[in-house]
Design a protein around this motif. Sequence first.
Motif, PDB file in Angstrom:
ATOM      1  N   ASP A 332       0.863  -1.175   0.000  1.00 37.85           N
ATOM      2  CA  ASP A 332       0.000   0.000   0.000  1.00 37.85           C
ATOM      3  C   ASP A 332       0.905   1.233   0.000  1.00 37.85           C
ATOM      4  N   VAL A 333       1.105   1.848  -1.172  1.00 41.20           N
ATOM      5  CA  VAL A 333       2.124   2.884  -1.334  1.00 41.20           C
ATOM      6  C   VAL A 333       1.906   4.053  -0.383  1.00 41.20           C
ATOM      7  N   ALA A 334       0.701   4.560  -0.304  1.00 42.64           N
ATOM      8  CA  ALA A 334       0.447   5.759   0.504  1.00 42.64           C
ATOM      9  C   ALA A 334       0.698   5.513   1.989  1.00 42.64           C
ATOM     10  N   ARG A 335       0.431   4.314   2.463  1.00 41.29           N
ATOM     11  CA  ARG A 335       0.542   4.013   3.886  1.00 41.29           C
ATOM     12  C   ARG A 335       1.904   3.466   4.281  1.00 41.29           C
ATOM     13  N   THR A 336       2.843   3.440   3.329  1.00 42.63           N
ATOM     14  CA  THR A 336       4.137   2.818   3.583  1.00 42.63           C
ATOM     15  C   THR A 336       5.257   3.845   3.542  1.00 42.63           C
ATOM     16  N   ALA A 337       6.001   3.933   4.626  1.00 47.13           N
ATOM     17  CA  ALA A 337       7.194   4.772   4.614  1.00 47.13           C
ATOM     18  C   ALA A 337       8.249   4.102   3.736  1.00 47.13           C
ATOM     19  N   GLU A 338       8.984   4.892   2.969  1.00 47.49           N
ATOM     20  CA  GLU A 338      10.018   4.385   2.064  1.00 47.49           C
ATOM     21  C   GLU A 338       9.476   3.304   1.120  1.00 47.49           C
ATOM     22  N   PRO A 339       8.521   3.655   0.263  1.00 53.31           N
ATOM     23  CA  PRO A 339       7.906   2.654  -0.617  1.00 53.31           C
ATOM     24  C   PRO A 339       8.886   1.911  -1.516  1.00 53.31           C
ATOM     25  N   LEU A 340       9.900   2.603  -2.056  1.00 56.77           N
ATOM     26  CA  LEU A 340      10.838   1.930  -2.948  1.00 56.77           C
ATOM     27  C   LEU A 340      11.614   0.844  -2.223  1.00 56.77           C
ATOM     28  N   ARG A 341      12.133   1.195  -1.060  1.00 58.38           N
ATOM     29  CA  ARG A 341      12.896   0.223  -0.286  1.00 58.38           C
ATOM     30  C   ARG A 341      12.003  -0.955   0.119  1.00 58.38           C
ATOM     31  N   THR A 342      10.779  -0.650   0.503  1.00 57.14           N
ATOM     32  CA  THR A 342       9.853  -1.703   0.901  1.00 57.14           C
ATOM     33  C   THR A 342       9.509  -2.602  -0.278  1.00 57.14           C
ATOM     34  N   PHE A 343       9.327  -2.013  -1.469  1.00 53.72           N
ATOM     35  CA  PHE A 343       9.039  -2.827  -2.655  1.00 53.72           C
ATOM     36  C   PHE A 343      10.196  -3.781  -2.944  1.00 53.72           C
ATOM     37  N   ASP A 344      11.428  -3.292  -2.832  1.00 53.20           N
ATOM     38  CA  ASP A 344      12.587  -4.158  -3.082  1.00 53.20           C
ATOM     39  C   ASP A 344      12.599  -5.340  -2.117  1.00 53.20           C
ATOM     40  N   GLN A 345      12.269  -5.085  -0.855  1.00 52.50           N
ATOM     41  CA  GLN A 345      12.218  -6.163   0.133  1.00 52.50           C
ATOM     42  C   GLN A 345      11.099  -7.144  -0.204  1.00 52.50           C
ATOM     43  N   HIS A 392       2.551  17.294  -1.027  1.00 54.02           N
ATOM     44  CA  HIS A 392       2.922  17.297   0.391  1.00 54.02           C
ATOM     45  C   HIS A 392       2.188  16.234   1.206  1.00 54.02           C
ATOM     46  N   ILE A 393       2.035  15.063   0.616  1.00 56.13           N
ATOM     47  CA  ILE A 393       1.564  13.894   1.356  1.00 56.13           C
ATOM     48  C   ILE A 393       2.711  12.897   1.367  1.00 56.13           C
ATOM     49  N   GLU A 394       3.461  12.865   2.435  1.00 57.10           N
ATOM     50  CA  GLU A 394       4.587  11.955   2.537  1.00 57.10           C
ATOM     51  C   GLU A 394       4.065  10.549   2.822  1.00 57.10           C
ATOM     52  N   PRO A 395       4.437   9.548   1.995  1.00 58.84           N
ATOM     53  CA  PRO A 395       3.965   8.183   2.253  1.00 58.84           C
ATOM     54  C   PRO A 395       4.300   7.740   3.676  1.00 58.84           C
ATOM     55  N   GLY A 396       3.328   7.160   4.335  1.00 60.65           N
ATOM     56  CA  GLY A 396       3.520   6.680   5.695  1.00 60.65           C
ATOM     57  C   GLY A 396       3.401   7.730   6.775  1.00 60.65           C
ATOM     58  N   LEU A 401      -1.673   8.390   6.495  1.00 59.16           N
ATOM     59  CA  LEU A 401      -2.391   7.352   7.232  1.00 59.16           C
ATOM     60  C   LEU A 401      -3.839   7.738   7.461  1.00 59.16           C
ATOM     61  N   ALA A 402      -4.088   9.032   7.668  1.00 58.87           N
ATOM     62  CA  ALA A 402      -5.460   9.496   7.876  1.00 58.87           C
ATOM     63  C   ALA A 402      -6.255   9.428   6.569  1.00 58.87           C
ATOM     64  N   LEU A 403      -5.713   9.987   5.509  1.00 58.22           N
ATOM     65  CA  LEU A 403      -6.439  10.035   4.245  1.00 58.22           C
ATOM     66  C   LEU A 403      -6.691   8.646   3.651  1.00 58.22           C
ATOM     67  N   PHE A 404      -5.713   7.755   3.791  1.00 56.56           N
ATOM     68  CA  PHE A 404      -5.815   6.451   3.155  1.00 56.56           C
ATOM     69  C   PHE A 404      -6.157   5.372   4.175  1.00 56.56           C
ATOM     70  N   SER A 405      -7.116   5.710   5.027  1.00 55.77           N
ATOM     71  CA  SER A 405      -7.661   4.749   5.986  1.00 55.77           C
ATOM     72  C   SER A 405      -9.070   4.379   5.552  1.00 55.77           C
TER      73      SER A 405
END
Length: 406
Positions: A332-345, A392-396, A401-405
């Motif tokens: 979930d891109v919007a709710r994830t801090a560091e989406p690129l790093r998380t995708f690689d994992q 200005h919506i930083e993922p995670g 977290l509020a908007l994408f709940s």
Amino acid sequence: MSALQLGLIIAGVLLGIGVIVYNHWQERRLRAPASRTADADARAAKGAQRVEPTFGTRGPDGLRSPGDAAAFRVDNTPDDAFVPPVDVIEPSPGAAGADAPRADAAVVRNVAPVTGRSAVTPSSARAAEGVRAAAAPDHEIECLIPLSPAAPLGVAAIGPGLNARVGKTFRWYGRNDARSDWQLLTPTTPGLFAEIVASLLLADRNGPASRGQLDTFVRHVANVAPTLPASFVPPDVAAEQARAEALDRLRAELDVQIGITVQKADPGSIAGTRLRGVAEAAGFRLAPGGRFELAHEETGAVVYTLQNLRPDPFTAESLRLTATNGVVLLLDVARTAEPLRTFDQMKLVAKRMAITLGAELVDDNHRPLDDAAFALIREQVDGAAEALRSVHIEPGSPRALALFSA
């Protein structure tokens, strides 16, 4: 040469000089305002170079423009600067209340405004709550009503208002003074607060705040204000509803999830007990929402999930008795801090899981995913994250977290 001729020559020279001087004077007189206008235009052009990001529409060049009539300016302005009251309601005893066809079709999924199953399970909700507890009221995504108590007060004075429900996230914040940090108020929050703010989230994955929800929110605040006592400024409900609808359109546009499917070739299947063992060995834990979750070790926030390729949710009983033909790892891109790093994992986990289960990685059209396809998907993860950051919506972040709940 006669005296008359000499006089005429001198007069002609003087006249010529006079004409030159007059023309020069006129030129300077006309040039001055033009110069001032040019300077003003230059200053205006320089100021226009600083374009505030907006919650608006995306133009043909991919940049966001304030095309929406109810556009949201998203900036880093501190949330402690409220608009001064205009029509202040004083309490009274009687007051009432990017194109990559293969990857795009396979794994980039825009989330529908209303989902059949909540995207936020209890464990992820608890983690999000821990992050949001330290957040301040957000004037960009919430309808805010500041209250001015006659004297500092504790949370007990708000009473039942703390537990009010209107169908969207309804919170109360307080702080000691303008130099203090805001605190999310709960029935057990200690201290006295000279400033109180009631907030209602304007949009989430269930859609925008409705007129009825906004009216109910204002009514709850109006009922609490006389008991404090405190004055407050009622919002323009119609304008707030328009803001909510514009915000929800933007949220839907930016709401992207990335999935990697691990599938057993027909007619093969994966036994539920085998799947659970492999998932738990990879760090997943079965959650009440019918899927496995991999949580961050320190924060407890959900990093990504593992769900059934079939529409059936996972339960301890179903995993013990049945099998499935595949699973989907979902980011979930919007709710994830560091989406690129998380995708690689997530990609590495998916590859290992496929090898362990004797399955293959495929897209939604059952085509194998190779390294070239993963590279395209990675670019789309980056693009989705940058689209969020552009407004200005930083993922995670608490805002995300509020908007994408749900």
